[in-house]
Design a protein around this motif. Structure first.
Motif, mmCIF file in Angstrom:
data_model
loop_
_atom_site.group_PDB
_atom_site.id
_atom_site.type_symbol
_atom_site.label_atom_id
_atom_site.label_comp_id
_atom_site.label_asym_id
_atom_site.label_seq_id
_atom_site.Cartn_x
_atom_site.Cartn_y
_atom_site.Cartn_z
ATOM 1 N N ASP A 55 45.243 21.877 -60.281
ATOM 2 C CA ASP A 55 45.243 22.888 -59.227
ATOM 3 C C ASP A 55 43.938 23.689 -59.253
ATOM 4 O O ASP A 55 43.399 23.960 -60.325
ATOM 5 C CB ASP A 55 46.425 23.847 -59.400
ATOM 6 N N PRO A 56 43.456 24.096 -58.069
ATOM 7 C CA PRO A 56 42.222 24.887 -58.010
ATOM 8 C C PRO A 56 42.477 26.367 -58.275
ATOM 9 O O PRO A 56 42.265 27.232 -57.418
ATOM 10 C CB PRO A 56 41.726 24.636 -56.575
ATOM 11 N N ASP A 57 42.969 26.655 -59.469
ATOM 12 C CA ASP A 57 43.230 28.032 -59.882
ATOM 13 C C ASP A 57 42.875 28.174 -61.363
ATOM 14 O O ASP A 57 42.436 27.213 -62.005
ATOM 15 C CB ASP A 57 44.686 28.441 -59.604
ATOM 16 N N HIS A 58 43.076 29.371 -61.896
ATOM 17 C CA HIS A 58 42.704 29.634 -63.293
ATOM 18 C C HIS A 58 43.448 28.709 -64.268
ATOM 19 O O HIS A 58 42.845 28.138 -65.178
ATOM 20 C CB HIS A 58 42.969 31.104 -63.628
ATOM 21 N N ALA A 59 44.748 28.561 -64.080
ATOM 22 C CA ALA A 59 45.540 27.698 -64.975
ATOM 23 C C ALA A 59 45.071 26.250 -64.882
ATOM 24 O O ALA A 59 44.964 25.546 -65.903
ATOM 25 C CB ALA A 59 47.024 27.810 -64.639
ATOM 26 N N GLY A 60 44.768 25.792 -63.672
ATOM 27 C CA GLY A 60 44.280 24.422 -63.490
ATOM 28 C C GLY A 60 42.955 24.193 -64.195
ATOM 29 O O GLY A 60 42.716 23.137 -64.780
ATOM 30 N N GLU A 61 42.076 25.197 -64.143
ATOM 31 C CA GLU A 61 40.788 25.097 -64.838
ATOM 32 C C GLU A 61 40.984 25.029 -66.348
ATOM 33 O O GLU A 61 40.302 24.280 -67.039
ATOM 34 C CB GLU A 61 39.892 26.288 -64.492
ATOM 35 N N ARG A 62 41.921 25.816 -66.859
ATOM 36 C CA ARG A 62 42.215 25.811 -68.296
ATOM 37 C C ARG A 62 42.699 24.421 -68.721
ATOM 38 O O ARG A 62 42.253 23.873 -69.729
ATOM 39 C CB ARG A 62 43.261 26.870 -68.619
ATOM 40 N N ILE A 63 43.599 23.851 -67.940
ATOM 41 C CA ILE A 63 44.122 22.509 -68.238
ATOM 42 C C ILE A 63 42.989 21.483 -68.164
ATOM 43 O O ILE A 63 42.874 20.610 -69.029
ATOM 44 C CB ILE A 63 45.265 22.154 -67.276
ATOM 45 N N ARG A 64 42.158 21.591 -67.136
ATOM 46 C CA ARG A 64 41.030 20.657 -66.965
ATOM 47 C C ARG A 64 40.148 20.657 -68.214
ATOM 48 O O ARG A 64 39.749 19.607 -68.713
ATOM 49 C CB ARG A 64 40.219 21.060 -65.729
ATOM 50 N N LYS A 65 39.836 21.839 -68.745
ATOM 51 C CA LYS A 65 38.987 21.944 -69.934
ATOM 52 C C LYS A 65 39.648 21.318 -71.157
ATOM 53 O O LYS A 65 39.005 20.613 -71.929
ATOM 54 C CB LYS A 65 38.654 23.404 -70.216
ATOM 55 N N ILE A 66 40.935 21.564 -71.331
ATOM 56 C CA ILE A 66 41.663 21.007 -72.476
ATOM 57 C C ILE A 66 41.665 19.481 -72.404
ATOM 58 O O ILE A 66 41.356 18.794 -73.386
ATOM 59 C CB ILE A 66 43.111 21.548 -72.535
ATOM 60 N N VAL A 67 42.011 18.947 -71.243
ATOM 61 C CA VAL A 67 42.084 17.489 -71.080
ATOM 62 C C VAL A 67 40.696 16.872 -71.246
ATOM 63 O O VAL A 67 40.546 15.851 -71.935
ATOM 64 C CB VAL A 67 42.713 17.116 -69.724
ATOM 65 N N ALA A 68 39.671 17.468 -70.647
ATOM 66 C CA ALA A 68 38.314 16.914 -70.732
ATOM 67 C C ALA A 68 37.817 16.851 -72.172
ATOM 68 O O ALA A 68 37.094 15.921 -72.537
ATOM 69 C CB ALA A 68 37.352 17.733 -69.870
ATOM 70 N N ARG A 69 38.205 17.824 -73.008
ATOM 71 C CA ARG A 69 37.817 17.793 -74.426
ATOM 72 C C ARG A 69 38.415 16.579 -75.137
ATOM 73 O O ARG A 69 37.824 16.049 -76.068
ATOM 74 C CB ARG A 69 38.286 19.063 -75.138
ATOM 75 N N HIS A 70 39.597 16.136 -74.695
ATOM 76 C CA HIS A 70 40.276 15.011 -75.337
ATOM 77 C C HIS A 70 39.958 13.674 -74.667
ATOM 78 O O HIS A 70 40.408 12.630 -75.150
ATOM 79 C CB HIS A 70 41.794 15.238 -75.325
#
Length: 180
Positions: A55-70
């Motif tokens: 999602d294009p919101d703060h929570a979505g960005e947080r998830i994006r960063k976590i997944v991208a690290r893995h």
């Protein structure tokens, strides 16, 4: 059928993706991503590749960063907020099938090579940072570049990690001062 597995936040997002394209998804079930889900994402990334479409919101960005690290080398799909908005709710599940297909057609791949052409000074000169209207300008430039909205530091990181060229950057800036 999309080759990569699309990582989304929840079941409603999966339903929206399946209305738009034929694809497999992995649901993170929100920002508290469990170790089992991260292991499935890592395996999918190794075997088929993944597309992060949050999602294009703060929570979505947080998830994006976590997944991208893995999932190094994964692809990213971005949806503008106004295309994901419905009655006070922002989410992929609110997007039209056409908007989802467009976002999936404009994927960006992150790279560790930060030798991109766009510099911090370029952002400053373009009024994307340290400018009274910087947030609106980044929102519009992010839409045009297909990298979504981000604060100044994250916007710069996306420009470099997605290898935005100087010409792409300059093209995205065209008309910003006219409110376009």
């Amino acid at each position: 059928m999309i080759k990569e597995v699309i990582v989304v936040e929840g079941k409603d997002d999966t339903a929206a993706i399946k209305r738009a394209v034929e694809a497999d998804t992995i649901e993170t079930n929100g920002s508290a991503i469990g170790e089992a889900v991260l292991r499935r994402i890592e395996l999918a990334n190794k075997r088929r590749g993944i597309i992060i479409f949050t999602d294009p919101d703060h929570a979505g960005e947080r998830i994006r960063k976590i997944v991208a690290r893995h999932a190094p080398g994964c692809k990213h799909a971005f949806l503008p907020q106004e295309q994901a908005y419905n009655k006070g709710d922002i989410g992929i599940e609110n997007a039209s099938p056409d908007a989802i297909r467009k976002a999936l057609a404009e994927l960006r791949t992150e790279t560790d090579d930060v030798a991109g052409e766009v510099t911090w000074d370029d952002l400053m000169q373009a009024g994307l940072i340290v400018h009274p209207d910087a947030a609106r300008r980044r929102l519009e430039a992010g839409k045009r570049l297909g990298i979504g909205y981000a604060n100044g530091k994250q916007f710069y990181k996306r420009c470099t990690s997605f290898r935005i060229t100087k010409q792409e950057f300059l093209d995205a800036l065209t008309g910003l001062d006219e409110g376009g």
